[in-house]
Write an enzyme that holds these catalytic residues in place. Structure first.
Site, PDB file in Angstrom:
ATOM      1  N   VAL A  91     130.269  28.250  51.822  1.00 41.86           N
ATOM      2  CA  VAL A  91     129.818  27.227  50.861  1.00 41.86           C
ATOM      3  C   VAL A  91     130.542  25.902  51.086  1.00 41.86           C
ATOM      4  O   VAL A  91     129.934  24.831  51.011  1.00 41.86           O
ATOM      5  CB  VAL A  91     129.971  27.725  49.411  1.00 41.86           C
ATOM      6  N   CYS A  92     131.829  25.963  51.397  1.00 43.53           N
ATOM      7  CA  CYS A  92     132.590  24.725  51.631  1.00 43.53           C
ATOM      8  C   CYS A  92     132.080  23.990  52.870  1.00 43.53           C
ATOM      9  O   CYS A  92     132.009  22.756  52.879  1.00 43.53           O
ATOM     10  CB  CYS A  92     134.080  25.031  51.762  1.00 43.53           C
ATOM     11  N   THR A  93     131.701  24.744  53.896  1.00 52.22           N
ATOM     12  CA  THR A  93     131.149  24.133  55.106  1.00 52.22           C
ATOM     13  C   THR A  93     129.780  23.523  54.806  1.00 52.22           C
ATOM     14  O   THR A  93     129.501  22.391  55.227  1.00 52.22           O
ATOM     15  CB  THR A  93     131.053  25.162  56.244  1.00 52.22           C
ATOM     16  N   ALA A 124     130.471  20.271  52.865  1.00 49.08           N
ATOM     17  CA  ALA A 124     130.996  19.214  53.734  1.00 49.08           C
ATOM     18  C   ALA A 124     129.908  18.673  54.665  1.00 49.08           C
ATOM     19  O   ALA A 124     129.796  17.453  54.852  1.00 49.08           O
ATOM     20  CB  ALA A 124     132.172  19.737  54.542  1.00 49.08           C
TER      21      ALA A 124
END
Length: 150
Positions: free
Chosen positions: A45-47, A50
């Site tokens: 999810v963070c990728t 970003a």
């Protein structure tokens, strides 16, 4: 007690992916800013989050807004993450979680994982939007939406 809409973004400093000291006073209060806190580099999810900021970065720049991503990952981790995904915006290492605490970002998942929250401030450094959701992509939409109204 965390920041609320109408509050001024607190001053903070941290090391960026170039190894330079980032001082919030150089940006906050001079242009609109989107500061997003995320749990961990290179997680799914963070990728996605970003890369969504990356893919729409020109939209943010056209609104004269700066994007700043913050997590407690190390500088080395941030550099690898930024290079791997060609992230054009500022990533800051908040290894001691002082910035997260200054903003009052809550933890997710029973308090075990650092929370995901986005703060949008106007050119005066006043918070116009706080968005807290585990879904990364929605943060970009909400941030652009509010920036267009400023």
């Amino acid at each position: 007690m965390g920041l609320k809409v109408g509050d001024k973004i607190p001053n903070f400093a941290a090391i960026d992916t170039n190894g330079d000291l980032f001082d919030s006073n150089e940006v906050i209060g001079k242009k609109p800013v989107v500061i997003y806190f995320y749990p961990k580099d290179d997680t799914r999810v963070c990728t996605e989050q970003a890369c969504s900021f990356r893919d729409q970065y020109e939209d943010f720049k056209s609104l004269d807004a700066e994007v700043i991503g913050i997590s407690s990952d190390s500088l080395k981790s941030h550099v690898a993450f930024a290079n791997k995904h060609k992230l054009p915006f500022i990533l800051l290492s908040d290894f001691d979680k002082k910035i997260r605490k200054a903003f009052g970002v809550p933890n997710d998942y029973l308090g075990l994982i650092p929370g995901r929250a986005t703060y949008v401030a106007d050119k005066n450094g006043i918070v116009q939007l706080i968005f807290d959701s585990t879904s990364g992509k929605i943060h970009i939409e909400k941030a652009l939406e509010i920036l267009k109204t400023m």
